[in-house]
Design a protein around this motif. Sequence first.
Motif, PDB file in Angstrom:
ATOM      1  N   SER A   5      38.656  15.507  69.968  1.00 51.16           N
ATOM      2  CA  SER A   5      38.755  16.711  68.442  1.00 51.16           C
ATOM      3  C   SER A   5      40.755  16.677  68.047  1.00 51.16           C
ATOM      4  O   SER A   5      40.649  16.315  66.919  1.00 51.16           O
ATOM      5  N   SER A   6      40.985  16.911  69.086  1.00 48.56           N
ATOM      6  CA  SER A   6      42.599  16.526  69.049  1.00 48.56           C
ATOM      7  C   SER A   6      43.332  15.788  68.782  1.00 48.56           C
ATOM      8  O   SER A   6      43.963  15.996  67.883  1.00 48.56           O
ATOM      9  N   GLU A   8      43.453  13.685  65.646  1.00 47.63           N
ATOM     10  CA  GLU A   8      43.450  13.802  64.372  1.00 47.63           C
ATOM     11  C   GLU A   8      43.639  12.611  64.098  1.00 47.63           C
ATOM     12  O   GLU A   8      44.113  12.705  62.255  1.00 47.63           O
ATOM     13  N   ALA A  15      44.718  11.442  54.980  1.00 47.90           N
ATOM     14  CA  ALA A  15      45.977  12.650  53.928  1.00 47.90           C
ATOM     15  C   ALA A  15      46.572  10.838  53.938  1.00 47.90           C
ATOM     16  O   ALA A  15      47.730  10.947  53.509  1.00 47.90           O
ATOM     17  N   ARG A  18      45.950   9.875  50.783  1.00 49.09           N
ATOM     18  CA  ARG A  18      46.148  10.082  49.863  1.00 49.09           C
ATOM     19  C   ARG A  18      47.467   9.804  49.459  1.00 49.09           C
ATOM     20  O   ARG A  18      48.097  10.236  48.297  1.00 49.09           O
ATOM     21  N   GLN A 318      54.961  21.707  56.821  1.00 49.52           N
ATOM     22  CA  GLN A 318      53.423  21.645  56.866  1.00 49.52           C
ATOM     23  C   GLN A 318      53.799  21.723  58.181  1.00 49.52           C
ATOM     24  O   GLN A 318      52.591  21.837  59.687  1.00 49.52           O
ATOM     25  N   THR A 321      54.169  25.493  60.117  1.00 43.66           N
ATOM     26  CA  THR A 321      52.638  25.461  59.911  1.00 43.66           C
ATOM     27  C   THR A 321      51.829  25.136  60.863  1.00 43.66           C
ATOM     28  O   THR A 321      50.795  26.126  61.414  1.00 43.66           O
ATOM     29  N   LEU A 325      49.884  27.744  63.598  1.00 48.71           N
ATOM     30  CA  LEU A 325      48.131  27.583  63.885  1.00 48.71           C
ATOM     31  C   LEU A 325      47.836  27.270  65.641  1.00 48.71           C
ATOM     32  O   LEU A 325      47.002  27.170  65.644  1.00 48.71           O
TER      33      LEU A 325
ATOM     34  N   ASN C  93      50.897  27.805  53.095  1.00 44.80           N
ATOM     35  CA  ASN C  93      50.986  26.780  53.959  1.00 44.80           C
ATOM     36  C   ASN C  93      49.890  26.056  54.043  1.00 44.80           C
ATOM     37  O   ASN C  93      49.871  25.830  54.946  1.00 44.80           O
ATOM     38  N   ILE C  95      48.166  22.524  53.902  1.00 50.71           N
ATOM     39  CA  ILE C  95      49.225  21.082  53.528  1.00 50.71           C
ATOM     40  C   ILE C  95      47.800  19.908  52.367  1.00 50.71           C
ATOM     41  O   ILE C  95      46.986  19.882  52.568  1.00 50.71           O
ATOM     42  N   PRO C  96      49.241  19.590  51.678  1.00 53.60           N
ATOM     43  CA  PRO C  96      48.559  18.828  50.520  1.00 53.60           C
ATOM     44  C   PRO C  96      47.775  17.997  50.846  1.00 53.60           C
ATOM     45  O   PRO C  96      47.084  17.489  49.174  1.00 53.60           O
ATOM     46  N   ASP C  97      48.704  16.852  51.429  1.00 49.72           N
ATOM     47  CA  ASP C  97      47.570  15.369  51.960  1.00 49.72           C
ATOM     48  C   ASP C  97      46.271  16.022  52.222  1.00 49.72           C
ATOM     49  O   ASP C  97      45.836  14.875  52.180  1.00 49.72           O
ATOM     50  N   LEU C  98      45.849  16.771  52.495  1.00 50.23           N
ATOM     51  CA  LEU C  98      43.885  17.144  53.220  1.00 50.23           C
ATOM     52  C   LEU C  98      43.540  18.089  51.774  1.00 50.23           C
ATOM     53  O   LEU C  98      43.951  19.227  51.452  1.00 50.23           O
ATOM     54  N   ASP C  99      42.111  17.811  52.204  1.00 47.40           N
ATOM     55  CA  ASP C  99      41.335  18.574  50.822  1.00 47.40           C
ATOM     56  C   ASP C  99      41.080  20.183  52.258  1.00 47.40           C
ATOM     57  O   ASP C  99      40.890  20.276  53.273  1.00 47.40           O
ATOM     58  N   ASP C 102      39.239  19.611  55.207  1.00 51.16           N
ATOM     59  CA  ASP C 102      40.754  19.158  55.918  1.00 51.16           C
ATOM     60  C   ASP C 102      41.521  20.457  56.626  1.00 51.16           C
ATOM     61  O   ASP C 102      41.479  20.363  58.380  1.00 51.16           O
ATOM     62  N   VAL C 106      42.686  21.950  60.724  1.00 46.61           N
ATOM     63  CA  VAL C 106      43.685  21.976  61.522  1.00 46.61           C
ATOM     64  C   VAL C 106      43.200  22.839  63.097  1.00 46.61           C
ATOM     65  O   VAL C 106      43.291  21.893  63.907  1.00 46.61           O
ATOM     66  N   PRO C 107      42.952  24.237  62.689  1.00 49.21           N
ATOM     67  CA  PRO C 107      43.538  24.828  63.783  1.00 49.21           C
ATOM     68  C   PRO C 107      42.648  24.832  64.662  1.00 49.21           C
ATOM     69  O   PRO C 107      42.349  24.684  66.012  1.00 49.21           O
ATOM     70  N   LEU C 108      41.138  24.583  64.528  1.00 50.94           N
ATOM     71  CA  LEU C 108      39.816  23.821  65.217  1.00 50.94           C
ATOM     72  C   LEU C 108      39.871  22.880  65.933  1.00 50.94           C
ATOM     73  O   LEU C 108      39.663  22.692  67.005  1.00 50.94           O
ATOM     74  N   ARG C 109      41.038  21.886  65.124  1.00 50.18           N
ATOM     75  CA  ARG C 109      40.933  20.386  66.440  1.00 50.18           C
ATOM     76  C   ARG C 109      42.136  21.021  67.052  1.00 50.18           C
ATOM     77  O   ARG C 109      41.306  20.336  68.298  1.00 50.18           O
ATOM     78  N   LEU C 138      41.821  18.586  46.695  1.00 44.62           N
ATOM     79  CA  LEU C 138      42.660  18.864  47.319  1.00 44.62           C
ATOM     80  C   LEU C 138      43.207  20.760  47.137  1.00 44.62           C
ATOM     81  O   LEU C 138      43.298  21.102  46.108  1.00 44.62           O
ATOM     82  N   ARG C 154      40.654  29.810  57.248  1.00 44.05           N
ATOM     83  CA  ARG C 154      42.171  29.022  58.120  1.00 44.05           C
ATOM     84  C   ARG C 154      42.977  29.699  59.413  1.00 44.05           C
ATOM     85  O   ARG C 154      41.848  29.528  59.775  1.00 44.05           O
TER      86      ARG C 154
END
Lengths: 410, 437, 243
Positions: A5-6, A8, A15, A18, A318, A321, A325, C93, C95-99, C102, C106-109, C138, C154
């Motif tokens: 799962s990591s 991505e 991404a 978009r 990003q 961030t 995280l 913060n 991530i602009p390209d992710l809805d 998603d 991120v941290p769950l991944r 988005l 998040r």
Amino acid sequence: MLPFSSWEIGPIFRAMTRNKVGAVLIALQVAVTMCIIVNSVHILMERTEQMARDSGIDEANSFYLSSTGFADDFNDQVVIQTDLDAIRALPGVIDAMQINAIPISGGGWSMGLQTQPGAEFEGVGTAVYMVDDHVLNTLDLELIAGEAFQPSDIRWRERSQRDWPAEIIITRALTENLFPEQSYQDTVGKTLYINDDEPVIIKGIIDKLQAPWVGWERLENAMLSPEQTLFSSSMYFVRTEPGRLDELMPAVEQMLADSNKGRVVRGLRSMQETRERTYRRDQAMIKILTTVMITLTLVTALGIVGLASFNVNRRRKQIGTRRALGASQASVLRYFMLENFLISSIGVILGAVLTVGLNIYLVQSLGLTKLHWWLIPVGMLTLWLVGQLAVLGPARRATATSPAIATRTV
Amino acid sequence: MFNYYLRLALLSIRRNPILSGLMVAAIALGIGASMTTITVNYLMSSNPIPQKSEQLYYVQVDSWDPNNPAEEPNEPPDQLTWTDANNLYAAQKAERQVIMATTAAVVEPPSQDAKPFNAYIRLTTNEFFPMFDVPFLYGGHWQASADKGREQVVVLSRKSNDKIFGGENSVGRSLRLAGRQFTVVGVLESWYPAPKFYDVGTGAFDEPEDLYIPFLLKEELQLPNGGNTNCWKTPEEDSFAGFLRSECIHYQMWVELPNEQDKQAYLAFLNNYANEQKALGRFSRPLNNRLSDVMQWMENRQVVTDDARVMLWLSLMFLVVCLLNTVGLLLAKFSGKSAEIGLRRAIGASRQALFYQHLVETACIGLTGGIAGLALAYLGLLGIGSLYGSFADNLTSLDINMVLLALLLSLISSIAAGLYPTWRACSIAPASQLKSQ
Amino acid sequence: MLNMQNVTKIFRTDLVETRALSDFNLHVKEGEFVTVTGPSGSGKTTFLNIAGLLESFDDGVYDLDGQNVRHLNDTQRSRLRNEKIGFIFQSFNLIPDLDLFDNVDVPLRYRGFNSSERKRRIERCLELVGLANRMKHLPAQLSGGQQQRVAIARALAGEPRFLLADEPTGNLDSKMAHSVMQLLKDINDEGTTIVMVTHDPSLAREAKRNIFVKDGKVSDVTHITASTPEQVASISASGACHV
């Protein structure tokens, strides 16, 4: 190992969709690059294969030159015999003879041979070498069936003479072309027809000797005709002991020039130089294509480096961030590598289509051969690898991004 | 305003030296590669005699084997027999006509210092020189009477005049050729038509021959055949004369026909001639006579080699890759400037003004790339020259047309590459980049 | 929960040496809501970075949840951030390209949950912050307050023991600021320890304890016993998104 799962893949892909333009540009570059590289490698292999074909003679230790008499009292027959005796007597010379054309040199004489007499039957084309009884030793040919020429077999051929000697020696390829049903040993002694209906008998078979024209599809069809020519020029072919070529070439030229002032000695050339000249265009094509491939790969790689660096810079916040995280440096590296891998994948799939397309075009319009199928996966792998290597630098720089960037306000 | 944009462009280029450098390099490589191959193709396919290439026609008549065409599919033979060349020449049905062949013989210079050498010779008729606009340095061509009278006269190339007479005006002097005494009537200027259109059979980019002598001396002096000889039928007699009379093709013919009407008339004459020969038992194939003008004949003989075409295609694709590269890098560069663009928009720059500003920047990069590309093309041509040797001697020079084309190509392609990134950059809303995200 | 003793952080350049934190001492107990205030340049952000394991420090002891973090390597620190800490940033913060889905993912991944587990958590947390119906949007399509709520979702999705917030309302108007603040307090009530850096004294008063940082040291600690929260209507759910 981190759980799958990591990796991505899903988010990276979403991404990307978009922010298509950059990805599309790289994918297109990869595709076109692959198309060029695979087709170039294909052409390159084709040429290399052609150039690697064996002419059948001892190229490394052979050379030739010609003598043209102009003095009024010039007697070809006497001069040729004297010249050959003198050359053969030189220390370091294995053997020498007169010949009418040089294998793989580009210029020569061809005839048609047929198994039945009559103008209505189509002949099999062959190169004609007019040689004497020293031919096997001089050209380093192997007689695999029948008999060699004897001194008594050799005749003189006048300039406009049309008839042919009674017996000839031919290559295995030629006899197999003429008698596809029979094994070559059994064709010795058979009668062939030259000039539609003039009979000649196969006296012997040699394993291999190429014709003068390397672009000819029947390159290995050659016949040896036992005769010496009395044309305006005579060409001498000389085979030397290994390592003595460089010393003997000028020596023979000088000797001939000095021995008779009523002639011009010219065209001194080694077989190696002949091969080089004959295949010069192929050699040039190989070098040009190699240059193209290298620079193109470099351009594509630099393009990937440029765009990836830009992306890394643009996404510094990003990345910080993500690091905050919980992304490890390895995850950040993997993110960029994976992103590039996905883009490259689209590129190489498109590239495979383009490659086949260009190859079909080249086959149809320029007579190239069809691509080996395995070049396509190899090309795909190569470009994947190029992409990964190119992105490695920027991606490593991305891993150095401090997670503290996340708390910085721009 | 333009100067202001130019200054901004230079500033911006300097601010991102690596990105700008990459772009210039990409354009330069693309232009360099494609200009190299475009030049080779351009020179290969160039018109060697533009002023009259449409009035000069190569003559083909189908004298070949009744059972097989000379070349698939049903092409007439590419040369003439001795008999046909002489008959067609004797008819004098065109404005001008020339028949020719190549041979070689030993030249013995009059001076004792110069060594005898084997010279390449063009056997031809006197109108060869005016018909192909061949320039003379000294003297001129021989007269028609010399052709008829088989006079031993010779025209020298400038190079062989330098070799034999040390470059002097040698008109009227004599030299021994093939064991006979010849008189020099003319010396040519340097003349290197590329392609060597009047006889591409022995190498379309070879040098012209050393000497020119009247055609009928072939028979008189029993000169050997140079170039290609092809026979579908063995000569019927064992003599030089028999060989000349055979169905072997070795001779070329060109005619000058000023207009279409003349061309049709000449074609009718050829067909008529073929029918006459049929009556004599020759020409058993269907009527298949051809007149090809210079460029058609170059096309027919495939003077532009396949290798050159392959390279052209590959290099154009190479240029595409380089341009894609540039688009990507420009996008990167311009979007790095989005804050600045937003600011400029906010303080009143119109979208158009910004568009021009960035277009100027793109053009600067493109032109720089183009100039560097020219230098690369020059190196590329040198490289091709050294790889191909003498074959490429006449094919690897950059002329002014090519230089202009290269600059134009680089400008157009870089602007094309820059349009989308520029448009994207300029569509940023004035305020969007001002606040922090 | 969080224990800093004599933590010192020095920034060096060629010319000067700046002590961003000097002998910084702080103890935060499980379940506390601590605000950190102080003038700009006082060392608030440095404290936050060190507390969140975003930056290393030069001297002193820092125990997070009983673990000394001083000598952990980068990967271990990343893992700790991922599992124990939730971050909320001033500028969101996202991530602009992710809805939104998603983004919360991120941290769950990095945590390595399987996809159904991730999906459950994401949906729960987005529901908690009232944005479950905008999962496919988005960030740019949301208002600032909504974006910060996504960021909170998040931060919570991984069920951290400890939430670090850096001026979470700094880019929001006062109404939105209040609603975000209320959300944080609800989360704290559910038992998550929160440390929040802010320059706004009125927000600082809403916490249980406020510490004042000056010149890289804790200079004052205020215990707040009573708070008067206004219930904000826009909060649709309360409590952390425990799953």
